[in-house]
Each structure stands twice: as structure tokens, then as C-alpha cells.
Design an enzyme around this catalytic site. Structure first.
Site, mmCIF file in Angstrom:
data_model
loop_
_atom_site.group_PDB
_atom_site.id
_atom_site.type_symbol
_atom_site.label_atom_id
_atom_site.label_comp_id
_atom_site.label_asym_id
_atom_site.label_seq_id
_atom_site.Cartn_x
_atom_site.Cartn_y
_atom_site.Cartn_z
ATOM 1 N N ARG A 97 -3.671 -10.014 1.986
ATOM 2 C CA ARG A 97 -3.087 -8.733 1.610
ATOM 3 C C ARG A 97 -1.609 -8.932 1.255
ATOM 4 O O ARG A 97 -0.916 -9.735 1.894
ATOM 5 C CB ARG A 97 -3.216 -7.791 2.815
ATOM 6 C CG ARG A 97 -2.641 -6.406 2.626
ATOM 7 C CD ARG A 97 -3.505 -5.574 1.758
ATOM 8 N NE ARG A 97 -3.224 -4.141 1.928
ATOM 9 C CZ ARG A 97 -3.630 -3.237 1.050
ATOM 10 N NH1 ARG A 97 -4.315 -3.578 -0.024
ATOM 11 N NH2 ARG A 97 -3.380 -1.959 1.260
ATOM 12 N N THR A 370 -10.110 -1.561 -8.139
ATOM 13 C CA THR A 370 -10.196 -2.722 -7.272
ATOM 14 C C THR A 370 -11.469 -3.409 -7.702
ATOM 15 O O THR A 370 -12.193 -2.890 -8.540
ATOM 16 C CB THR A 370 -10.281 -2.207 -5.820
ATOM 17 O OG1 THR A 370 -9.099 -1.468 -5.553
ATOM 18 C CG2 THR A 370 -10.437 -3.296 -4.791
ATOM 19 N N THR A 388 -7.512 -6.523 -5.079
ATOM 20 C CA THR A 388 -7.054 -5.339 -5.822
ATOM 21 C C THR A 388 -5.631 -5.460 -6.342
ATOM 22 O O THR A 388 -4.822 -6.214 -5.801
ATOM 23 C CB THR A 388 -7.129 -4.105 -4.891
ATOM 24 O OG1 THR A 388 -6.822 -2.927 -5.631
ATOM 25 C CG2 THR A 388 -6.167 -4.201 -3.716
ATOM 26 N N ASN A 390 -4.408 -2.352 -6.628
ATOM 27 C CA ASN A 390 -4.301 -0.972 -6.155
ATOM 28 C C ASN A 390 -4.579 0.000 -7.289
ATOM 29 O O ASN A 390 -5.684 0.488 -7.426
ATOM 30 C CB ASN A 390 -2.966 -0.665 -5.487
ATOM 31 C CG ASN A 390 -3.011 0.682 -4.791
ATOM 32 O OD1 ASN A 390 -4.085 1.090 -4.333
ATOM 33 N ND2 ASN A 390 -1.907 1.385 -4.718
ATOM 34 N N GLU A 409 0.829 -2.039 -4.704
ATOM 35 C CA GLU A 409 0.241 -1.868 -3.364
ATOM 36 C C GLU A 409 1.164 -1.135 -2.402
ATOM 37 O O GLU A 409 0.713 -0.651 -1.358
ATOM 38 C CB GLU A 409 -0.110 -3.244 -2.798
ATOM 39 C CG GLU A 409 -1.416 -3.301 -2.037
ATOM 40 C CD GLU A 409 -2.622 -3.148 -2.946
ATOM 41 O OE1 GLU A 409 -3.421 -2.229 -2.698
ATOM 42 O OE2 GLU A 409 -2.760 -3.931 -3.891
ATOM 43 N N SER A 441 -5.071 -0.993 4.382
ATOM 44 C CA SER A 441 -6.038 -0.987 3.279
ATOM 45 C C SER A 441 -7.336 -0.330 3.732
ATOM 46 O O SER A 441 -7.583 -0.161 4.929
ATOM 47 C CB SER A 441 -6.318 -2.434 2.877
ATOM 48 O OG SER A 441 -7.389 -2.511 1.972
ATOM 49 N N SER A 442 -8.162 0.028 2.745
ATOM 50 C CA SER A 442 -9.515 0.518 3.054
ATOM 51 C C SER A 442 -10.585 -0.479 2.628
ATOM 52 O O SER A 442 -11.772 -0.188 2.734
ATOM 53 C CB SER A 442 -9.764 1.840 2.326
ATOM 54 O OG SER A 442 -8.853 2.811 2.744
ATOM 55 N N GLY A 462 -12.589 1.539 -4.668
ATOM 56 C CA GLY A 462 -12.614 2.996 -4.548
ATOM 57 C C GLY A 462 -11.648 3.566 -3.527
ATOM 58 O O GLY A 462 -11.829 4.704 -3.083
ATOM 59 N N GLY A 463 -10.615 2.810 -3.130
ATOM 60 C CA GLY A 463 -9.671 3.343 -2.140
ATOM 61 C C GLY A 463 -10.429 3.735 -0.877
ATOM 62 O O GLY A 463 -11.351 3.028 -0.465
#
Ligand code: DON
Length: 561
Positions: A97, A370, A388, A390, A409, A441-442, A462-463
């Protein structure tokens, strides 16, 4: 007449039309399977498996290939997570990340009155966090791969040098974002042709990107983090108001940890750990549902739907308040994932007959930005990667001459505790900005085991919708009894507590259910998909691999051999 009909049937069944895959049938293979959002990248992965590489090798090669042939989302300038199951039994979570620049601060997006300055966290160099993808992919290769970096990067270099044919999906987004591309000469030079966006079927050659990939292939991560690539990014960042400095790059680290693990109906889930909220939130939801037992014969019932919505509510409230980068904040995992906590919530959900929260803030605008891919090899290894930029094309800047987009991000942080980000996520102190911190993050790259063997690999862009898309796909298989393609294609719904709106794809609910749910106090808004689940299921009885590319993403492919 009869003859005409026979001729018609013969023609039909021997024409290409008849042979289009049934949209609800997965692809089957025996030795290896790669599912990604771009068929050229899936092909790269299968070629690596065929050449004797393992799933980790293929994941590295696909990661680099997507950076070329899926420019909105595949990336070198972003970051992500890799969940790995090794044939010998180990489960690994690689966290690459992005990190906030060392010069970042908690209030960097606030004006003198403490109000969030819109757009600064989403566009331009101020929104860029330190990229992690290159170090993430190289760490995976060095620790768990078997092939050379040169071998794994060669297909991506070739695709960048020789070009690939722009897909209708690419063309749509190139056209939508042409205005942004025109603002940055370094972007326009690559992604516009005589000032106009590339159209479907035109060949996009990315010479600068090919050169950057070649540098990384020759010199490794040093080329990126302590060499010409870092220097080019820093120069552009400084010229355009960004905060990046060389120390950000030389201090960047990839972390390896244990994934989040939980049990659901006899399956073991292995998923992303903080700084992703994905695995924790998914496991919290499954732990609650483990107390409720959805009814397969009545899987689409109003009761089941309402239960799932309420489960999403509780888990997202915890996600948004409690989770953040574990290097900076304490994540109360033992509470959130405890059976007692799950039981308590399940009791509340069973008792409540109406929606439990009533305010109605606006819905947020959201698209797929993403990308997720899933890979299994014939040796028993499995890999799930979600990475991603973002936003679509990230911060929409390219530092010349690198040839790749940089992420935005920084918007995944709470610019201010209690304020909403571009996904409408209202987050608090655990996820405010600090130098070197990774935004929450998701992303939820997940592997599911059954009796010690890989059963499923799954994930999505998809967040925040990633987490609920992964949840619903898993429930569709385990509780709904669907095959993996049906499970992936089934219309989905999403709820994240705030905004207090359930967004549902068309056909996710019947008109009757919408009426009843509305009567119970739920707010429902129909919304097109922003997720794209790329998944593999291994039949425990036969060991065969079933791959499912999401029908929402026709450029993707499940390819096996
Ligand atoms: O890490 C996250 O949760 C987000 N940056 C992911 C963004 C995303 O999936 C965009 N797609 N809609």
C-alpha cells in the site's frame, strides 16, 4: 417448412453464435487458471504458468502487464495487496500500500477555517502517495517466485513497445477523461492522438512506459526507489505543488504479515489485513452471519436480504471508526472478530424489524478504478491481488519521462475526522493523515480453503463496494449454491451505513422487495455496477479449476490450460 427449420438449426449450431459462452457458465481447466480484467494480461499469466512458473510468478507478470494494457487501473504508480496460499501450507499477506509523503500532515487538505478543500486530495501531485507496486511485485517474486525478473517483465515490455489495441472500455474512459489529459502535456503526449482520445481498435504504443519497465527489469527496485524514476517523479511533484522527496522513496517498505483469517460454515477465509479494512470487515460480516444461517431454499427472500443489509451496516460502522494503519493506530481486531461480539450483533439484527438509521445524505459518484486478479497453479499455490491508482487514472498526472500515471491514494484518508471522502466514506481519527502512514483501504483479495485445500480465490475493484461484492459472491456460492460464474454475475447491492442509502444494481431486488424494504425504512437507489469480481473456484471432488470473469467487464477473461 420442416427442411427450412432443420437447415436453420444446423446453421445456428455450427455458427459462432451458438458457441458464445453461456453467460452463466465458468471456464474450466485442469492445470492452471488466471482471471483478470484484461484478456491480454490473463494470457500473459497463463503463458508464465505454462512455462513452468508458479502462481506467484504469474501474478507478478500479470501485475506488470495490466500496468500496460489496463491503464486506468493497472499500475506502477499505485499500490495494493497480495494474498498468497503456498502449496506447502503457508498463508501470506503482502502489503504494498502507498504511504503518505513524509512532508504530509493531518491538516494538509484544510483551509484556514478548518474546511476540507475539495479536489486537493483527488487530483494533482498533492494527492499522490508514495507508490508501492514495483516493490510489492519484486518482493513477491524474490520471496515466493521461481523465475527471473527479466522473464516476468518481458511480456509487459513487449506490450508497451509493440502496443495493444484499445478496447471499447478503454476508449470510453479515454474519451471521458480527455479534458483532464489535455491539462497535462506529459499525459496528452501518450494518451491523446493529435489531441483526440484513442478510439477502440486503435493501437496504443507506450514507449516511455516500455523504457521504464526495461529499467526496472535491468536494475530492480533501485531504479524506481533510488534512481531515475524516483527523481523524475520528485522533480514533477516539486514543480506542481506536491510533497514528494527522495526520502519518501528510499524509506518506502513492503510489509509481510499474516492475513486475516476466519471460519464460515466450515470454510477458512484468508484475506487482507490492515491497512486494508477488507479482510476484517468481511470476516466480521461472516462471523455475524454464521450465527444466523441463511436459507438456501429461500436465498433471495426479503428476510435474507434485510439480514445481509443489517450485517453490512454494523461492520461498516466499525470499519469507519476503528480501523487504520496498524503502524500508527491500534486496530481492535480481537474484539471485532470475536465470536461473542458477532453473536451480540446477530441477536440485535434478529430482533430489529425496521432499518436502524434514518438520515439520507447524498450518494457519491463512483466507478471502477482498481483492478483485481486471481490465479491458481497446478502445484497447489493460489494468489489474489488487488491493486489500484484509487481514482480513474489516479491523480491524472504522469511525471515525464516515466510513462505511468500516479495514484491519488491520499483521498483514502479522512481529510478531516468525520468528513466524507470521494467514496462517501465518513472516517475518523484512526484514519487521519500522518507522515509515512498508509491510508485505510477496502481492497479484499481473498482465498478460501476447505479441508486444507484451496476452494476459491476472489476479489474486486469498487472502493468500499469491494467488501460487499466479495461478501455476496461468497454467500452466493456457499449459501446460495450457485456456480462461480452465476455467483459473480448475480446483481449486487451495497450498504455502508453512511450515506444511509442501499445502492442496488438493476435487478438486484424485485419491485416487490423494493417496496417492502422502503416500507421498513430503507432507502434504495438503483445504480450501475462499480465492482468487477474476478474469481476462481476449485471443485473439491474433481480438483478442476473453474474461472469466472465478471460479465460487467467484457474485456476481462478467465483463461486456463
Ligand atoms: O484502497 C481502496 O479502498 C480504494 N483506493 C480502492 C479504489 C477503488 O476500488 C476504485 N474503484 N472503484
Amino acid at each position: 417448412m420442416k427442411h427450412i427449420r432443420i437447415v436453420f438449426y444446423v446453421l445456428f449450431f455450427f455458427s459462432p453464435l451458438c458457441c458464445l459462452a453461456n453467460p452463466d457458465m465458468p471456464i474450466v481447466a485442469k492445470h492452471g487458471m488466471v482471471v483478470s480484467e484484461q484478456k491480454l494480461a490473463s494470457q500473459v499469466g497463463v503463458d508464465i504458468l505454462r512455462a513452468g512458473g508458479n502462481a506467484i510468478d504469474a501474478a507478478v507478470a500479470v501485475g506488470y502487464a495490466l500496468a500496460v494494457v489496463n491503464p486506468c487501473c493497472g499500475n506502477l504508480g499505485g499500490g495494493g495487496f497480495m494474498t498468497i496460499h503456498l502449496a506447502k501450507g503457508d498463508n501470506i499477506f503482502l502489503n504494498f500500500r502507498e504511504k503518505a509523503p513524509l512532508k504530509a500532515s493531518k491538516t494538509m487538505y484544510l483551509d484556514a477555517h478548518g474546511k476540507v478543500r475539495s479536489k486537493q486530495s483527488t487530483t494533482g501531485y498533492l494527492s499522490v502517495a508514495v507508490p508501492g507496486t514495483v516493490m510489492g511485485l519484486e518482493t513477491a517474486r524474490q520471496r515466493y517466485g521461481t523465475l527471473s525478473r527479466q522473464q516476468l517483465m518481458a511480456p509487459a515490455i513487449r506490450l508497451a513497445q509493440q502496443g495493444y489495441l484499445v478496447t471499447t472500455y478503454d476508449a470510453q474512459w479515454f474519451s471521458d477523461y480527455a479534458k483532464d489529459f489535455r491539462k497535462q502535456p506529459s499525459v496528452a503526449a501518450i494518451f491523446l492522438k493529435k489531441g483526440q482520445p484513442y478510439r477502440a481498435g486503435e493501437r496504443l504504443i507506450q514507449r516511455d512506459l516500455a523504457h521504464t519497465l526495461q529499467e526496472i527489469s535491468d536494475k530492480g527496485t533501485a531504479a524506481f526507489y533510488d534512481g531515475p524514476i524516483a527523481l523524475a517523479i520528485i522533480k514533477a511533484s516539486q514543480a506542481q505543488g506536491g510533497l514528494l522527496s527522495l526520502a519518501d522513496f528510499t524509506h518506502y517498505t513492503v510489509q509481510e504479515s499474516k492475513p486475516i483469517q476466519c471460519q464460515y460454515h466450515g470454510y477458512t477465509l484468508i484475506s487482507s489485513a490492515p491497512p486494508s479494512s477488507g479482510g476484517v470487515t468481511l470476516c466480521e460480516m461472516l462471523n455475524i452471519l454464521d450465527n444466523i444461517h441463511l436459507n438456501r431454499d429461500n436465498y433471495d427472500s426479503l428476510q435474507t436480504t434485510r439480514t445481509i443489509i443489517e450485517v453490512m451496516r454494523y461492520a461498516f460502522i466499525d470499519r469507519n471508526r476503528r480501523l487504520g494503519d496498524p503502524d500508527f493506530v491500534n486496530n481492535p481486531l480481537s474484539t471485532l472478530l470475536s465470536p461473542a461480539y458477532a453473536k451480540k450483533i446477530s441477536e440485535r439484527i434478529k430482533q430489529a424489524e425496521r432499518a436502524q438509521q434514518q438520515s439520507l445524505p447524498s450518494l457519491v459518484h463512483e466507478k471502477k478504478q482498481t483492478t483485481h486478479y486471481s490465479i491458481v497453479d497446478g502445484k497447489g499455490n493460489a494468489v489474489a491481488v488487488t491493486y489500484t491508482l484509487n481514482g480513474f487514472f489516479g491523480a491524472r498526472v504522469i511525471a515525464s519521462p516515466t510513462g505511468f500515471f500516479l495514484n491519488n491514494e491520499m483521498d483514502d484518508f479522512a481529510a478531516k475526522a468525520g468528513s466524507a471522502n470521494k467514496f462517501g466514506l465518513v472516517q475518523y481519527d484512526a484514519n487521519t493523515i500522518a507522515p509515512g502512514k498508509r491510508p485505510l483501504s477496502s481492497m479484499t483479495p481473498t482465498i478460501i480453503m476447505k479441508d486444507g485445500r484451496v476452494f476459491m480465490v476472489v476479489g474486486s475493484p469498487g472502493g468500499p463496494r469491494i467488501i460487499t461484492a466479495v461478501l455476496l459472491t461468497i454467500l452466493n456460492v456457499i449459501d446460495g449454491g450457485m456456480n462461480i460464474q452465476q455467483a459473480v454475475n448475480k446483481p449486487r447491492f451495497h450498504y455502508q451505513a453512511k450515506p444511509d442509502v442501499i445502492s442496488a444494481e438493476p435487478l438486484a431486488f424485485t419491485p416487490e422487495s423494493i417496496k417492502k424494504l422502503t416500507g421498513m425504512g430503507y432507502h434504495i437507489k438503483q445504480k450501475a455496477a462499480s465492482t468487477s469480481v474476478e474469481s476462481i473456484l476449485i471443485d473439491p471432488a474433481t480438483g478442476l479449476f473453474y474461472g469466472a470473469n465478471d460479465n460487467r467487464r467484457p474485456d476481462g477473461a478467465a483463461l486456463g490450460y
